[in-house]
Scaffold this motif. Sequence first.
Motif, short mmCIF file in Angstrom:
data_model
loop_
_atom_site.label_atom_id
_atom_site.label_comp_id
_atom_site.label_asym_id
_atom_site.label_seq_id
_atom_site.Cartn_x
_atom_site.Cartn_y
_atom_site.Cartn_z
N ALA A 28 18.25 120.17 -14.62
CA ALA A 28 19.29 120.14 -13.60
C ALA A 28 19.00 121.15 -12.48
N GLU A 29 18.51 122.32 -12.84
CA GLU A 29 18.19 123.34 -11.84
C GLU A 29 16.96 122.95 -11.02
N TRP A 30 15.97 122.34 -11.68
CA TRP A 30 14.78 121.91 -10.94
C TRP A 30 15.12 120.85 -9.89
N THR A 31 16.05 119.95 -10.23
CA THR A 31 16.43 118.93 -9.26
C THR A 31 17.29 119.52 -8.15
N GLY A 32 18.25 120.38 -8.53
CA GLY A 32 19.15 120.96 -7.54
C GLY A 32 18.49 121.98 -6.63
N ASP A 33 17.59 122.78 -7.20
CA ASP A 33 16.93 123.83 -6.41
C ASP A 33 15.57 123.39 -5.87
N GLY A 34 14.89 122.52 -6.63
CA GLY A 34 13.54 122.13 -6.27
C GLY A 34 13.45 120.85 -5.46
N LEU A 35 13.77 119.72 -6.11
CA LEU A 35 13.64 118.43 -5.43
C LEU A 35 14.55 118.34 -4.20
N LEU A 36 15.74 118.94 -4.29
CA LEU A 36 16.66 118.84 -3.16
C LEU A 36 16.15 119.62 -1.95
N ALA A 37 15.22 120.55 -2.16
CA ALA A 37 14.62 121.27 -1.03
C ALA A 37 13.86 120.30 -0.12
#
Length: 403
Positions: free
Chosen positions: A62-71
Amino acid sequence: MIVALRSELARYLRTETVGGALMLIAAAVALLWANSPWHGGYSTMLDTTISIPLLDLHLTLAEWTGDGLLAIFFFVAGLELKRELVVGELADRKRAVLPVLAAAGGVITPALIALIIGWGMPGMDRAWAIPVATDIAFALAVLALTGSRIPAGARVFLLSLAVVDDLIAIVLIAILFTTTVAVGWLFAAAACFGAWALAQNRRIRTPLVYVPLALVAWYALHEAGIHPTLAGVICGLLTRVRPDPDEFEAPAARLEHLFQPVSAGLCVPLFALFAAGVPLSGKVFGEMFTSRLSLAIMAGLLIGKTVGIFGTSWLAIRFGIARRPAGLGNRDMSALSVLGGIGFTVSLLVAELALTDRESAELAKAAVLTTSLTASLLGSALLLRRGRAHQARRDARAATADE
């Protein structure tokens, strides 16, 4: 054959309505899954940790998608915003200042309403920040699906408003919920942004320079305690949008063409899948319309955002401080203001940070989800109605021209 298919898929994903539909489908799947008998699998997926030991990064999916992919989504948004600021709708100073003022009104008004209604409730000393943020991705998805017949200035206004809104929300999170900011890492991120701008100025084109700079900037902001998606916005805003005489297209246009399908077809739907799965129970719904905490959040998002965005915009235009986007009237602006009530991601994040009591946090999340859904439906209805009105005017002008 494979190259042609890939090219056609990319073109399809660049269509705004397709990206919006994929995101809303993913959100619906997440919501149903999280409230189904198989909700345990959804929770397990969210909490699965992927680590990079060398960097001491240990983030859940969840953090990888919210912080990473969403960048990546924020990078595309930054590119689009930069283009509009330099050569597009926002090149006019009075049109550029309108979304900034509207965003400020859309932050202050919900916060005041939430404070007034929830005054004295446990956690409201920081929970007033829950309704201040507009979710860029969801708001643009709804606009893409239901506002296709609205003049293009609507998307520019909403995008600009939401970017400024999110920047204010990130600053509030840093002030209210970040105990320490690593200044050294902030300087490292600033150095990366400076190197990006210098490379653009020197007309360096190789991704071997830009990809490492973007990754290091993201990591530096993460380690500094600042929401790392900010790196995407800043890199987008630092990219050139005017082509040189020997260039077929500017770097910003080239990068937007490359990353937009990735953002619409992968990053944003995955983000929705991991963010929208909010558990809802009968008990929570029973308390939602009686608790002052949830009422403060709902009123802040739905009423505060609408009144704050539209009221500030109307006053700024009325007194000549700003200019309305081309082709849009007051009714169009009011419909867009309702979409500002789609809080979702940042609002859910603030709810988790502000409310340590689990029951209060779940109640706040349910209030955010319910209000965001209400704002989506209400805004969609208004946009569809305005779209029919704009189409009728276009048809009337076409008929007159043919006579």
